[in-house]
Design a protein around this motif. Structure first.
Motif, PDB file in Angstrom:
ATOM      1  N   MET A 152      -8.081  35.792 -22.622  1.00  0.00           N
ATOM      2  CA  MET A 152      -7.299  35.426 -21.437  1.00  0.00           C
ATOM      3  C   MET A 152      -8.043  35.858 -20.174  1.00  0.00           C
ATOM      4  SD  MET A 152      -3.504  36.871 -20.470  1.00  0.00           S
ATOM      5  CE  MET A 152      -2.739  36.242 -21.979  1.00  0.00           C
ATOM      6  N   ALA A 153      -7.989  35.001 -19.138  1.00  0.00           N
ATOM      7  CA  ALA A 153      -8.619  35.310 -17.859  1.00  0.00           C
ATOM      8  C   ALA A 153      -7.591  35.164 -16.743  1.00  0.00           C
ATOM      9  CB  ALA A 153      -9.805  34.383 -17.614  1.00  0.00           C
ATOM     10  N   LEU A 154      -7.873  35.764 -15.589  1.00  0.00           N
ATOM     11  CA  LEU A 154      -7.014  35.660 -14.408  1.00  0.00           C
ATOM     12  C   LEU A 154      -7.727  34.844 -13.334  1.00  0.00           C
ATOM     13  CD1 LEU A 154      -5.703  39.325 -13.970  1.00  0.00           C
ATOM     14  CD2 LEU A 154      -4.505  37.394 -15.005  1.00  0.00           C
ATOM     15  N   THR A 155      -7.011  33.892 -12.754  1.00  0.00           N
ATOM     16  CA  THR A 155      -7.576  33.138 -11.633  1.00  0.00           C
ATOM     17  C   THR A 155      -7.184  33.824 -10.329  1.00  0.00           C
ATOM     18  OG1 THR A 155      -5.669  31.702 -11.224  1.00  0.00           O
ATOM     19  CG2 THR A 155      -7.190  31.041 -12.986  1.00  0.00           C
ATOM     20  N   ARG A 156      -7.819  33.391  -9.258  1.00  0.00           N
ATOM     21  CA  ARG A 156      -7.518  33.976  -7.946  1.00  0.00           C
ATOM     22  C   ARG A 156      -6.144  33.551  -7.428  1.00  0.00           C
ATOM     23  NH1 ARG A 156     -12.068  36.220  -5.378  1.00  0.00           N
ATOM     24  NH2 ARG A 156     -14.005  35.907  -6.561  1.00  0.00           N
ATOM     25  N   SER A 157      -5.524  32.579  -8.081  1.00  0.00           N
ATOM     26  CA  SER A 157      -4.185  32.144  -7.659  1.00  0.00           C
ATOM     27  C   SER A 157      -3.090  32.791  -8.510  1.00  0.00           C
ATOM     28  CB  SER A 157      -4.079  30.614  -7.738  1.00  0.00           C
ATOM     29  OG  SER A 157      -4.279  30.175  -9.069  1.00  0.00           O
ATOM     30  N   TRP A 158      -3.433  33.881  -9.161  1.00  0.00           N
ATOM     31  CA  TRP A 158      -2.480  34.649  -9.972  1.00  0.00           C
ATOM     32  C   TRP A 158      -1.960  33.862 -11.180  1.00  0.00           C
ATOM     33  CZ3 TRP A 158      -0.256  39.273 -11.091  1.00  0.00           C
ATOM     34  CH2 TRP A 158      -0.670  40.375 -10.328  1.00  0.00           C
ATOM     35  N   THR A 282      -3.489  32.242  -3.778  1.00  0.00           N
ATOM     36  CA  THR A 282      -2.106  32.434  -4.228  1.00  0.00           C
ATOM     37  C   THR A 282      -1.117  31.834  -3.238  1.00  0.00           C
ATOM     38  OG1 THR A 282      -2.786  34.490  -5.306  1.00  0.00           O
ATOM     39  CG2 THR A 282      -0.438  34.141  -5.018  1.00  0.00           C
ATOM     40  N   SER A 283      -1.397  31.977  -1.961  1.00  0.00           N
ATOM     41  CA  SER A 283      -0.486  31.414  -0.957  1.00  0.00           C
ATOM     42  C   SER A 283      -0.395  29.900  -1.097  1.00  0.00           C
ATOM     43  CB  SER A 283      -0.976  31.790   0.447  1.00  0.00           C
ATOM     44  OG  SER A 283      -1.004  33.190   0.602  1.00  0.00           O
ATOM     45  N   VAL A 284      -1.535  29.260  -1.273  1.00  0.00           N
ATOM     46  CA  VAL A 284      -1.543  27.806  -1.443  1.00  0.00           C
ATOM     47  C   VAL A 284      -0.778  27.413  -2.698  1.00  0.00           C
ATOM     48  CG1 VAL A 284      -3.019  25.805  -1.881  1.00  0.00           C
ATOM     49  CG2 VAL A 284      -3.696  27.511  -0.177  1.00  0.00           C
ATOM     50  N   ARG A 285      -1.012  28.151  -3.795  1.00  0.00           N
ATOM     51  CA  ARG A 285      -0.341  27.799  -5.050  1.00  0.00           C
ATOM     52  C   ARG A 285       1.167  28.036  -4.960  1.00  0.00           C
ATOM     53  NH1 ARG A 285      -1.321  26.103  -9.904  1.00  0.00           N
ATOM     54  NH2 ARG A 285       0.029  26.707 -11.634  1.00  0.00           N
ATOM     55  N   GLU A 286       1.589  29.125  -4.335  1.00  0.00           N
ATOM     56  CA  GLU A 286       3.031  29.401  -4.234  1.00  0.00           C
ATOM     57  C   GLU A 286       3.733  28.310  -3.424  1.00  0.00           C
ATOM     58  OE1 GLU A 286       4.567  31.458  -5.943  1.00  0.00           O
ATOM     59  OE2 GLU A 286       2.876  32.622  -6.682  1.00  0.00           O
ATOM     60  N   LEU A 287       3.081  27.833  -2.375  1.00  0.00           N
ATOM     61  CA  LEU A 287       3.670  26.744  -1.592  1.00  0.00           C
ATOM     62  C   LEU A 287       3.784  25.488  -2.445  1.00  0.00           C
ATOM     63  CD1 LEU A 287       4.687  25.644   1.104  1.00  0.00           C
ATOM     64  CD2 LEU A 287       2.304  25.123   1.704  1.00  0.00           C
ATOM     65  N   GLY A 288       2.727  25.210  -3.234  1.00  0.00           N
ATOM     66  CA  GLY A 288       2.761  24.039  -4.101  1.00  0.00           C
ATOM     67  C   GLY A 288       3.841  24.150  -5.159  1.00  0.00           C
TER      68      GLY A 288
END
Length: 715
Positions: A152-158, A282-288
């Motif tokens: 398992m890996a972590l992306t920068r968008s959590w 993460t901010s971009v992904r949370e908005l999406g």
């Protein structure tokens, strides 16, 4: 056999949570019945299944020879609740197991899966980096050719993602390495690590119910200082259903828990340390996500009131988790955007110099390096192999986890090896970062070892056979090898031989003790390979010769002796040699019509020929342990062997021997094998047993590991 009567003997607890898994259980229990390694017991928790899962569990539990404990729940507590119930039983009934394997009912491990993970966990744990969990290479059960997860890996968008998911399996991720975490479908935990990561007595967070609970546990393990390993040799199949691109086909409950748990992960584990890496993405992904839920998945809006209602309890848990951190937050934060880290970043790099390179496409040294270097890489050693540009594609930078450096050379009989070794040594001195030791193959390369001294590279020189006896070199070449023998006794830190005959030669002539490390074999038979039809062959009805077509290997004598035999069994002459075109052409012109010359054959075609030969012929006169002979023995071939000391040392009593310069003797060996197939088969079985006990690549790798440790420590 009752689980209550025998489970105290088990050192491995396999914990499984079922929900409507009746269709998966036959294959699941079949896989467990074949599982190798320590004694284990199965603890199966059923989450109120509505199909025949419970009945199927009871039926299988009564027919297997390992203890099974069933726990049937009245409600669906999710994977987290079910696994917690299984872990309570694992740690509450009798002595604690040493390890716990979390295994889905739709995950079917290979027989050595648990054994490989335990071996890896034991091998790589240390005081500085204790290993708390290990996961393997999971493939999709429907195709067995698509990667499901390689850790398992972590992306920068959590996001937590399964490495390699949905990729066609082409051997990616070939080495053992540290990863952020592993899928709960098939991950092995050290019991002490699970207990250490528990919060308020619970190992998984019941609030997660389903989805992301394994990632949350891995966060806590890392925050307590435990490492997670990915072990590529441990393989399992997984019938995964829930995938991100199928979100719209998932149930409302699954999507609810998926969104809720994303917020819980960040609430518990997000902090200032990871903001530089994650804030923007993460901010971009949370908005999406918010827009998606509003427009496409309004059923998941229920997450937000749930979080508000439970805010006090969740904040208290957040405080408890953070108060138990043992490592600085930045240590965990470095995993965002990173897929893996080396097992031991301080472990020195190993260089292998002097061969033609890998992938193997020529002779014994390449065969050895093809087997050895990836195994060293799997075990956490950074390895670089120097390759020649007319054998290995210049664009190739890595092979099976091994770094490649492809350099040019002079493609001539006498210039090929020395020029390439010279350039390789110069490159090693100027550009091989982190290197501490080098394995240089071919005794003629001894003269170049001092070039490595400015970098304080400790060297081992593999001398192979007694090359000065090969007539192919002419007097200049034999003189070089004669001088090289003497240099091999004084210039390298260690001289490596592959046979007692060679070790005796250096001991008696020069008083030099060598480190004797044999070759190995890993049989992978391919029955009825298309190469048989291509060459017009029938299984167990042909002879096989494999070697370079050089005078000391006597292909011409084999062809001549075979011509005197009767019958219709073909002889397949596999091999070639640079700088010997006239010799090869003359041999082919005089060959019997029954002889096939397919040229050099490698990979599956080669294994296909080895797998179905009646007997293989080995007529070498010079050298130590010959890989082709070892491979033929490993594949259970009856071996016809020139009665030469190194060959007899290899084959022992498992061969038909002949005198290669006595044509009648070689012809008689052909006729013995053809005239008594039963004896040939029995000799082949004896050869396979000898190969398995004496020529094992894992044991060979152990010996090279010890050699490199010694060199790196200056011993």
């Amino acid at each position: 056999m009752s689980g209550r009567e025998t489970h105290t003997q088990a050192v491995l607890a396999i914990c499984t949570v079922t929900w409507n898994d009746a269709a998966n259980l036959p294959r699941f229990f079949e896989a467990l019945a074949a599982l190798q390694g320590p004694p284990f017991r199965l603890i199966a928790v059923d989450n109120a299944s509505t199909d025949s899962t419970v009945e199927s569990l009871r039926e299988h539990a009564g027919s297997v020879d390992f203890p099974v404990e069933m726990i049937v729940l009245d409600e669906n507590t999710g994977f987290a609740g079910g696994l917690n119930r299984a872990l309570d039983s694992a740690f509450g009934n009798g002595p604690d197991p040493d390890w716990v394997l979390s295994l889905n009912a739709d995950a079917w491990p290979a027989p050595d899966y648990a054994m490989r993970l335990i071996e890896s966990l034991r091998r790589f744990t240390n005081e500085k980096r204790p290993v708390g969990a290990a996961t393997g290479r999971l493939l999709r059960a429907d195709t067995e050719k698509t990667i499901d997860a390689c850790g398992m890996a972590l992306t920068r968008s959590w996001r937590h993602v399964d490495r390699g998911s949905d990729q066609v399996d082409r051997g990616q991720y070939p080495v053992t390495e540290r990863v952020f975490g592993g899928s709960g479908a098939a991950i092995l935990f050290l019991s002490a690590a699970l207990r250490d990561a528990a919060v308020a007595g619970r190992i998984l967070d019941d609030d997660f119910h389903s989805y992301r609970e394994d990632a949350e546990l891995c966060f806590r393990l890392r925050e307590r200082g435990w490492e997670v390993l990915y072990e590529p040799r441990a393989r399992a199949l997984h019938g995964r259903v829930n995938l991100p691109h199928r979100r719209r086909q998932m149930s409302r409950d699954v999507n609810f828990h998926s969104l809720k748990n994303r917020y819980l992960l960040q609430l518990y584990h997000r902090g200032l340390a990871d903001l530089p890496r994650t804030l923007l993405a993460t901010s971009v992904r949370e908005l999406g996500i918010l827009v998606y839920v509003l427009l496409r998945e309004p059923s998941s809006l229920a997450v937000y009131p749930w979080l508000w209602r439970n805010r006090r309890r969740l904040l208290e848990r957040r405080r408890m988790i953070r108060s138990r951190r043992r490592v600085p937050p930045r240590t965990t934060a470095r995993w965002f955007g990173r897929t893996s880290l080396p097992i031991d970043p301080e472990r020195p790099r190993i260089l292998i110099i002097g061969s033609r390179g890998i992938p193997a496409a020529y002779s014994g040294y390449e065969t050895m390096i093809e087997a050895l270097a990836p195994r060293l890489a799997e075990r956490g050693w950074p390895v670089t192999v120097y390759c020649r540009s007319h054998y290995v594609d210049r664009r190739l930078r890595a092979h099976r986890g091994v770094d490649l450096v492809v350099l040019p050379t002079l493609r001539t009989k006498y210039g090929d090896t020395p020029v390439h070794t010279l350039l390789s040594c110069l490159h090693a001195v100027l550009g091989a970062r982190g290197a501490r030791a080098a394995l240089v193959v071919n005794g003629a390369n001894a003269i170049f070892l001092p070039l490595l001294w400015p970098r304080r590279l400790r060297t081992a020189l593999h001398v192979d056979g007694i090359e000065k006896r090969r007539t192919k070199w002419g007097w200049p070449g034999r003189l070089v090898y004669s001088v090289s023998e003497r240099l091999a006794c004084v210039l390298p830190g260690t001289t490596v031989s592959d046979a007692e005959v060679i070790a005796d030669h250096y001991r008696e002539l020069y008083g030099r003790e060598t480190t004797m490390i044999r070759y190995g074999v890993e049989p992978r038979p391919i029955v009825s390979h298309p190469v048989l039809e291509e060459l017009g062959l029938e299984s167990r009805r042909y002879f096989l010769y494999v070697s370079r077509f050089e005078p000391e290997n006597n292909p011409h004598r084999v062809v001549a002796a075979y011509a005197r035999t009767g019958g219709d069994l073909p002889l397949v002459m596999v091999g070639d040699a640079p700088y010997a075109s006239a010799f090869i052409a003359k041999m082919k012109r005089s060959a019997d019509p029954r002889v096939r010359f397919p040229g050099a054959v490698y990979g599956d075609r080669y294994r296909g020929l080895l797998s179905s030969a009646l007997a293989t012929v080995h007529a070498t006169e010079v050298g130590g342990t010959h890989p082709a002979l070892v491979e033929a023995m490993g594949y259970g071939n009856c071996v016809l062997v020139n009665d030469e000391p190194a060959n007899r040392e290899t084959a022992g009593e498992a061969a038909i021997y002949f005198e290669v310069r006595d044509q009648a003797s070689l012809t008689a060996a052909f006729e013995q094998a053809a005239g008594d197939p039963t004896r040939a088969r029995l000799l082949g079985e004896r050869a396979a047993r000898r190969a398995a006990s004496e020529f094992n690549w894992e044991r060979v790798t152990d010996q090279y590991e010890e050699l490199f440790r010694r060199l790196c420590q200056g011993g």
